[in-house]
Design a protein around this motif. Structure first.
Motif, PDB file in Angstrom:
ATOM      1  N   TRP A   5     -36.163  23.278  14.594  1.00 30.16           N
ATOM      2  CA  TRP A   5     -34.897  22.543  14.734  1.00 30.16           C
ATOM      3  C   TRP A   5     -34.062  22.695  13.469  1.00 30.16           C
ATOM      4  O   TRP A   5     -34.591  22.662  12.360  1.00 30.16           O
ATOM      5  N   THR A   6     -32.769  22.895  13.642  1.00 27.50           N
ATOM      6  CA  THR A   6     -31.874  22.794  12.484  1.00 27.50           C
ATOM      7  C   THR A   6     -30.693  21.913  12.885  1.00 27.50           C
ATOM      8  O   THR A   6     -30.318  21.859  14.056  1.00 27.50           O
ATOM      9  N   PRO A   7     -30.100  21.244  11.904  1.00 28.48           N
ATOM     10  CA  PRO A   7     -29.015  20.312  12.211  1.00 28.48           C
ATOM     11  C   PRO A   7     -27.771  20.984  12.784  1.00 28.48           C
ATOM     12  O   PRO A   7     -26.878  20.312  13.262  1.00 28.48           O
ATOM     13  N   SER A   8     -27.721  22.319  12.713  1.00 28.77           N
ATOM     14  CA  SER A   8     -26.539  22.988  13.275  1.00 28.77           C
ATOM     15  C   SER A   8     -26.557  22.995  14.792  1.00 28.77           C
ATOM     16  O   SER A   8     -25.537  23.265  15.413  1.00 28.77           O
ATOM     17  N   TRP A   9     -27.730  22.741  15.372  1.00 30.41           N
ATOM     18  CA  TRP A   9     -27.795  22.693  16.828  1.00 30.41           C
ATOM     19  C   TRP A   9     -27.119  21.417  17.320  1.00 30.41           C
ATOM     20  O   TRP A   9     -26.984  20.463  16.584  1.00 30.41           O
ATOM     21  N   ASN A  10     -26.729  21.438  18.577  1.00 33.78           N
ATOM     22  CA  ASN A  10     -26.253  20.192  19.172  1.00 33.78           C
ATOM     23  C   ASN A  10     -26.847  20.060  20.574  1.00 33.78           C
ATOM     24  O   ASN A  10     -27.572  20.946  21.031  1.00 33.78           O
ATOM     25  N   LEU A  11     -26.548  18.969  21.217  1.00 32.98           N
ATOM     26  CA  LEU A  11     -27.171  18.702  22.521  1.00 32.98           C
ATOM     27  C   LEU A  11     -26.879  19.795  23.524  1.00 32.98           C
ATOM     28  O   LEU A  11     -27.741  20.205  24.299  1.00 32.98           O
ATOM     29  N   GLU A  12     -25.633  20.275  23.471  1.00 31.54           N
ATOM     30  CA  GLU A  12     -25.261  21.283  24.448  1.00 31.54           C
ATOM     31  C   GLU A  12     -26.082  22.555  24.243  1.00 31.54           C
ATOM     32  O   GLU A  12     -26.617  23.119  25.197  1.00 31.54           O
ATOM     33  N   SER A  13     -26.204  22.975  22.980  1.00 30.74           N
ATOM     34  CA  SER A  13     -26.947  24.206  22.727  1.00 30.74           C
ATOM     35  C   SER A  13     -28.418  24.028  23.067  1.00 30.74           C
ATOM     36  O   SER A  13     -29.072  24.967  23.529  1.00 30.74           O
ATOM     37  N   VAL A  14     -28.930  22.830  22.841  1.00 30.07           N
ATOM     38  CA  VAL A  14     -30.333  22.583  23.185  1.00 30.07           C
ATOM     39  C   VAL A  14     -30.531  22.685  24.698  1.00 30.07           C
ATOM     40  O   VAL A  14     -31.500  23.274  25.181  1.00 30.07           O
ATOM     41  N   CYS A  15     -29.575  22.126  25.448  1.00 31.16           N
ATOM     42  CA  CYS A  15     -29.688  22.195  26.904  1.00 31.16           C
ATOM     43  C   CYS A  15     -29.622  23.643  27.383  1.00 31.16           C
ATOM     44  O   CYS A  15     -30.342  24.033  28.311  1.00 31.16           O
ATOM     45  N   VAL A  16     -28.784  24.419  26.750  1.00 29.07           N
ATOM     46  CA  VAL A  16     -28.701  25.835  27.105  1.00 29.07           C
ATOM     47  C   VAL A  16     -30.030  26.518  26.800  1.00 29.07           C
ATOM     48  O   VAL A  16     -30.527  27.341  27.581  1.00 29.07           O
ATOM     49  N   ALA A  17     -30.632  26.133  25.665  1.00 29.51           N
ATOM     50  CA  ALA A  17     -31.918  26.724  25.285  1.00 29.51           C
ATOM     51  C   ALA A  17     -32.995  26.370  26.304  1.00 29.51           C
ATOM     52  O   ALA A  17     -33.803  27.228  26.688  1.00 29.51           O
ATOM     53  N   ILE A  18     -32.986  25.123  26.757  1.00 23.17           N
ATOM     54  CA  ILE A  18     -33.984  24.719  27.759  1.00 23.17           C
ATOM     55  C   ILE A  18     -33.738  25.463  29.066  1.00 23.17           C
ATOM     56  O   ILE A  18     -34.670  25.922  29.731  1.00 23.17           O
ATOM     57  N   SER A  19     -32.476  25.615  29.385  1.00 21.37           N
ATOM     58  CA  SER A  19     -32.133  26.330  30.610  1.00 21.37           C
ATOM     59  C   SER A  19     -32.631  27.771  30.550  1.00 21.37           C
ATOM     60  O   SER A  19     -33.137  28.312  31.540  1.00 21.37           O
ATOM     61  N   SER A  20     -32.512  28.374  29.377  1.00 17.35           N
ATOM     62  CA  SER A  20     -32.989  29.755  29.279  1.00 17.35           C
ATOM     63  C   SER A  20     -34.507  29.822  29.182  1.00 17.35           C
ATOM     64  O   SER A  20     -35.108  30.839  29.520  1.00 17.35           O
ATOM     65  N   LEU A  21     -35.097  28.721  28.752  1.00 17.32           N
ATOM     66  CA  LEU A  21     -36.569  28.678  28.737  1.00 17.32           C
ATOM     67  C   LEU A  21     -37.114  28.746  30.163  1.00 17.32           C
ATOM     68  O   LEU A  21     -38.174  29.327  30.415  1.00 17.32           O
ATOM     69  N   LEU A  22     -36.374  28.162  31.103  1.00 20.11           N
ATOM     70  CA  LEU A  22     -36.833  28.155  32.489  1.00 20.11           C
ATOM     71  C   LEU A  22     -37.017  29.574  32.998  1.00 20.11           C
ATOM     72  O   LEU A  22     -37.981  29.877  33.692  1.00 20.11           O
ATOM     73  N   THR A  23     -36.091  30.458  32.664  1.00 17.56           N
ATOM     74  CA  THR A  23     -36.180  31.827  33.172  1.00 17.56           C
ATOM     75  C   THR A  23     -37.005  32.720  32.248  1.00 17.56           C
ATOM     76  O   THR A  23     -37.405  33.804  32.647  1.00 17.56           O
ATOM     77  N   ASN A  24     -37.241  32.276  31.005  1.00 13.82           N
ATOM     78  CA  ASN A  24     -38.039  33.077  30.084  1.00 13.82           C
ATOM     79  C   ASN A  24     -39.221  32.262  29.572  1.00 13.82           C
ATOM     80  O   ASN A  24     -39.221  31.801  28.438  1.00 13.82           O
ATOM     81  N   PRO A  25     -40.228  32.071  30.416  1.00 14.78           N
ATOM     82  CA  PRO A  25     -41.361  31.250  29.985  1.00 14.78           C
ATOM     83  C   PRO A  25     -42.179  31.954  28.897  1.00 14.78           C
ATOM     84  O   PRO A  25     -42.146  33.186  28.777  1.00 14.78           O
ATOM     85  N   GLU A  26     -42.863  31.141  28.133  1.00 19.78           N
ATOM     86  CA  GLU A  26     -43.671  31.665  27.021  1.00 19.78           C
ATOM     87  C   GLU A  26     -45.122  31.269  27.283  1.00 19.78           C
ATOM     88  O   GLU A  26     -45.572  30.217  26.838  1.00 19.78           O
ATOM     89  N   PRO A  27     -45.877  32.095  28.040  1.00 23.94           N
ATOM     90  CA  PRO A  27     -47.219  31.659  28.478  1.00 23.94           C
ATOM     91  C   PRO A  27     -48.235  31.581  27.344  1.00 23.94           C
ATOM     92  O   PRO A  27     -49.343  31.094  27.550  1.00 23.94           O
ATOM     93  N   SER A  28     -47.898  32.038  26.149  1.00 26.92           N
ATOM     94  CA  SER A  28     -48.891  32.009  25.069  1.00 26.92           C
ATOM     95  C   SER A  28     -49.058  30.618  24.461  1.00 26.92           C
ATOM     96  O   SER A  28     -50.027  30.357  23.757  1.00 26.92           O
TER      97      SER A  28
END
Lengths: 540, 160
Positions: B101-124
Motif C-alpha cells: 500500500w502507498t498513500p498515493s492510492w485512492n479508493l477508486e484505484s483500489v477498486c480497479v485493482a480488485i476488479s482486475s484481480l478478478l480476471t487475473n487470479p494469483e494462485p500462488s
C-alpha cells in the motif's frame, strides 16, 4: 461542513493544462496544495507533514517505492511558492475561466461572479476589472429601466466583448465600458500597452513625469489636488542615498555623501527614507525636495497613507556610519537572514522509560498524562508537526502547534474510546455466545440422558450414540465453555488497569473542560455586564 | 471534525462523483451513510468474457483514521469463488491492500485493482485452495464452470 474542498476536476475540460498544473501542485498523500513541499531523492514532492508521517511507518517513496528516509528530504521552496500562489489565485482564476466559457446570453450571471469577488488582495488591474463589472451592471439596469431595444448600445457591446476577451487570454484589459470610472480614478496612471485609453491626460502625465512613482501614488495625488494642470508640470528628482537610503535630490548626492554619510553623521535636512517620501502627496514631495524634512511634515499627505507614514516616522531609522549598516539595511528591507530553526531529533522510544519520556514531553511543553504508548504517540505527532513547520515558508507559531496537538489528542482519545467500546461489545457478544452454547449443551445433555434413561422406548441406533458419544462430547463442551469464560475473565482483569486509567483520564479531561467553560462564562458575563445596552441593538 | 482523513475522503467522494462515467467495472462507490465518510460500499461488475460476467459483487470498505498512511480494509460481502478471496469471510489477499500500500492510492484505484484481480487470479498465494488447485492443475474448464456456478448462485440475485 464549512471547509472548502477543491479538486483538479474543478477546472473545465477545455482547460486541460490547468487541470494538470493543479494536480501537479497537489500532494499525492493529502490531495491538498503542497504545504512546505519536500522533494525526495526520486524527485517526487510531498507536503512535509504528510511525507514525514509516512516515513515514520515506512521508508519508501509513496509514489515509486524507492527506499528513502527523512534525512533525504530536501525543501523545494520554489514549488511551495508556486503552490501557495496558485492556491491564492485559484478562486479568481476559476471564476474567470468559467466566465469565459459561459454563453454570451448570460451577462448578468458573470456580473454577479465578478461582483462577489473579494478583491482586497488583488492587484489594481483586477480591481479595475471589478469596477468595470459594476459599471456594466449599473448600465444594464439603467437600460432595462428605459427600453429593451438598446442592444446596439456601446457599453453593452463592450461588456460582452470584455467577457470574450478573457477567453482569449487578455483577461484584464479594459475597454470603453470602464472609461467613466477610470477617468476619474486611476486613468492617468495607466501606462501598460494593452490599455490604450484615448485619454490626453494620461499621455501627458506619463511623458512629463521623469520619475515615475507608483500607480497608487499618482491616483492618490489626484485626490490631494484636483487641478491636473499644476501636477503635470511637477517634476522631482529624488533618489535614495546609496549609503543611508534617505531620499535626497539627485543634484545633492555628492555633497550629501561627503558631508554626512562618509563622516558618519546624519543629514539634518534630508533624513526621510525614499520609500516613505514616495507615500507623500506631490506637494509634500516637492517641499521635501526643496527644504528637506523640516517643512514637509506639516504638509498633508494622502489620507490612506497616513497610517503607514506615521508608522515609519514614529520609528526613525538613523545611521551612524558604515559599521552598522548592512544589518540595519537588511532588517529594514525585511531580507535579514532568519536563522533556520532546528529540527527536533527522533527519539528511540524503546530505550526510554516512562519517566524520561515524560521529561522530554515536559521540555516541549506537552501534556504528560497517559501511558507510555500514548506519550510516545504524542511525542511522535508533535515531532512531525514541529519539523514540518520548520520546513514551511509560512510557519505557524508554537502556540498554534500546541493547539493542533490538543486537537490531535481529542481525536486520538475519541478513536481510542470507539475502539474500546467496539472491543467491549465484541467481548460481550462472545460471552453471550458462550452462555448460549452452554445452555444449548445442557439441554442436549438433558435430552441425551433422557434417551439413555429410556432405552426401551427408542430405537437401538439412538441408544448407541447416546451412550457412546454424548456424555463425552458434553464434557468437552463444558470444558471449552469454561476455558472461554476464563479467558474472557482474564482478559478483563488484564485490561482493567487500562480501563481505569482511561476513565480517570476522561474524567480529568471533562473536569478541565467544565472549568474552562465556567471561566469563559464568567468572563463573558463580566464583559456583558459592563455595556448592557449595545448587544441587543447589534442583534436587532 | 475536519481531520485530514475527512478532508481527503470528501475529496475522493467529490472526484468519484465527477468521474462516474469513466468507470466501466464499478457500478457504485459511495459511503454507506452520508454522515460517515469512514465506511464505504462498492459494487463491482464482473468483466465481460470472464467467468464472472453478469455478477454484481458487493464490497465493504472500512477506512482507518490514519488513512491514507494506512490502507483501507476491504472485503467482499457477496460470496465469490476466487483463489485470492476467502470464500466464507470475503477477505481479499491483495498486496496493495497490505504490504504494498502507498498513500498515493485512492479508493477508486483500489477498486480497479480488485476488479482486475478478478480476471487475473494469483494462485500462488491462495485463500481459496480449491479454486487455486484447479487453476494450478490447469483445469480451466473446471475452474471457469465452478466460478460461473457460484456467480450465478450468489452474485445474480435478480435472475433467480
Amino acid at each position: 461542513m464549512d471547509f472548502d474542498i477543491t479538486d483538479p476536476s474543478d477546472w473545465p475540460k477545455e482547460f486541460g493544462p490547468l487541470r494538470e498544473i493543479d494536480s501537479h501542485l497537489r500532494c499525492p498523500i493529502c490531495k491538498e496544495y503542497l504545504r512546505a513541499a519536500m522533494m525526495l531523492q526520486c524527485h517526487h514532492n510531498f507536503c512535509s507533514e504528510c511525507i514525514r508521517r509516512h516515513l515514520d511507518k515506512e521508508s519508501t517513496c509513496p509514489a515509486c517505492r524507492v527506499s528513502t528516509s527523512t534525512s533525504q528530504l530536501r525543501r523545494n521552496v520554489s514549488l511551495e511558492e508556486i503552490a501557495n500562489n496558485f492556491g491564492d489565485v485559484r478562486q479568481l482564476l476559476l471564476k474567470t475561466v468559467r466566465e469565459s466559457l459561459e454563453p454570451k446570453s448570460a451577462p448578468a450571471q458573470t456580473l454577479e461572479c465578478a461582483e462577489s469577488m473579494d478583491i482586497d488582495d488583488f492587484t489594481p488591474q483586477q480591481k479595475r476589472r471589478r469596477i468595470s463589472a459594476r459599471v456594466g451592471k449599473a448600465l444594464l439596469s439603467a437600460q432595462r429601466g428605459r427600453t429593451h431595444e438598446s442592444d446596439d448600445n456601446d457599453h453593452d457591446d463592450d461588456f460582452t466583448m470584455h467577457s470574450q476577451e478573457s477567453s482569449s487570454g487578455r483577461k484584464y484589459s479594459t475597454r470603453s465600458s470602464t472609461r467613466p470610472v477610470l477617468r476619474s480614478r486611476g486613468g492617468r496612471s495607466e501606462t501598460t500597452p494593452t490599455e490604450q485609453v484615448p485619454n490626453p491626460q494620461s499621455a501627458s502625465s506619463s511623458q512629463t513625469s521623469s520619475y515615475s512613482l507608483s500607480e497608487e501614488h499618482t491616483s492618490a495625488s489626484e485626490q490631494a489636488s484636483p487641478t491636473p494642470a499644476k501636477e503635470s508640470t511637477f517634476k522631482h528628482t529624488l533618489v535614495a542615498c546609496p549609503v543611508c537610503t534617505m531620499a535626497i535630490p539627485e543634484a545633492n548626492t555628492n555633497s550629501h555623501l561627503d558631508k554626512y554619510c562618509f563622516s558618519g553623521k546624519q543629514d539634518p535636512i534630508y533624513n526621510v527614507a525614499l520609500s516613505v517620501v514616495e507615500t507623500y502627496s506631490p506637494q509634500a514631495i516637492a517641499t521635501y525636495e526643496k527644504d528637506g524634512s523640516s517643512k514637509s511634515v506639516s504638509l498633508p499627505a494622502s489620507p490612506q497613507r497616513n497610517t503607514l507614514r506615521s508608522a515609519f516616522s514614529s520609528s526613525p531609522v538613523r545611521f551612524n556610519g558604515f559599521a552598522q549598516q548592512p544589518s540595519k539595511l537588511g532588517a529594514q528591507s525585511g531580507a535579514a537572514p532568519i536563522p533556520e530553526p532546528k529540527r527536533l531529533p527522533k527519539l528511540t522510544y524503546s530505550v526510554l522509560n516512562d519517566k524520561q519520556l515524560r521529561k522530554k514531553l515536559q521540555e516541549l511543553g506537552l501534556p504528560t498524562h497517559g501511558d507510555k504508548q500514548l506519550m510516545q504517540r504524542r511525542h511522535a505527532e508533535y515531532l512531525t508537526l514541529y519539523n514540518a513547520n520548520c520546513d514551511s515558508t509560512r510557519p505557524q507559531t508554537i502556540a498554534q502547534l500546541h493547539k493542533a496537538m490538543d486537537n490531535w489528542e481529542r481525536t486520538y482519545m475519541r478513536d481510542l474510546n470507539a475502539k474500546d467500546a467496539q472491543r467491549r461489545a465484541q467481548e460481550e457478544q462472545q460471552q453471550k455466545y458462550a452462555q448460549e452454547l452452554a445452555q444449548q449443551k445442557q439441554q442436549e445433555d438433558a435430552a441425551s440422558t433422557d434417551v439413555t434413561n429410556l432405552p426401551s422406548s427408542q430405537s437401538s441406533n439412538s441408544g448407541t450414540t447416546g451412550t457412546g458419544f454424548v456424555p463425552n462430547q458434553a464434557n468437552n463442551n463444558d470444558v471449552n465453555v469454561a476455558i472461554a469464560s476464563q479467558a474472557a475473565q482474564a482478559h478483563k482483569l488484564k485490561n482493567a488497569d487500562n480501563y481505569n486509567d482511561l476513565i480517570a483520564d476522561i474524567r480529568r479531561r471533562q473536569q478541565r473542560e467544565k472549568d474552562a467553560k465556567a471561566k469563559a462564562a464568567l468572563e463573558a458575563n463580566d464583559a456583558a455586564s459592563a455595556p448592557i445596552q449595545p448587544p441587543p441593538q447589534e442583534e436587532l | 471534525m475536519s481531520t485530514a482523513v475527512h478532508r481527503r475522503m470528501l475529496k475522493e467522494y467529490m472526484a468519484i462523483q465527477k468521474n462516474s462515467a469513466t468507470r466501466p467495472h464499478l457500478e457504485l462507490l459511495e459511503p454507506v451513510q452520508e454522515d460517515d465518510l469512514l465506511h464505504w460500499q462498492a459494487i463491482l461488475l464482473g468483466t465481460a468474457d470472464s467467468a464472472y460476467e453478469g455478477g454484481k459483487f458487493h464490497l465493504d470498505i472500512v477506512i482507518p483514521s490514519s488513512y491514507p498512511i494506512q490502507p483501507p480494509t476491504i472485503h467482499f460481502t457477496t460470496k465469490i469463488c476466487h483463489p485470492n478471496v476467502h470464500f466464507k469471510t470475503g477477505e481479499i489477499c491483495l498486496d496493495i491492500l497490505k504490504s504494498e500500500w502507498t498513500p498515493s492510492w485512492n479508493l477508486e484505484s483500489v477498486c480497479v485493482a480488485i476488479s482486475s484481480l478478478l480476471t487475473n487470479p494469483e494462485p500462488s498465494s491462495p485463500l481459496n485452495c480449491d479454486a487455486a488447485n484447479l487453476l494450478r492443475c490447469g483445469d480451466m474448464a473446471g475452474y471457469n464452470s465452478l466460478v460461473k456456478m457460484y456467480t450465478a448462485l450468489f452474485a445474480m440475485p435478480d435472475e433467480e
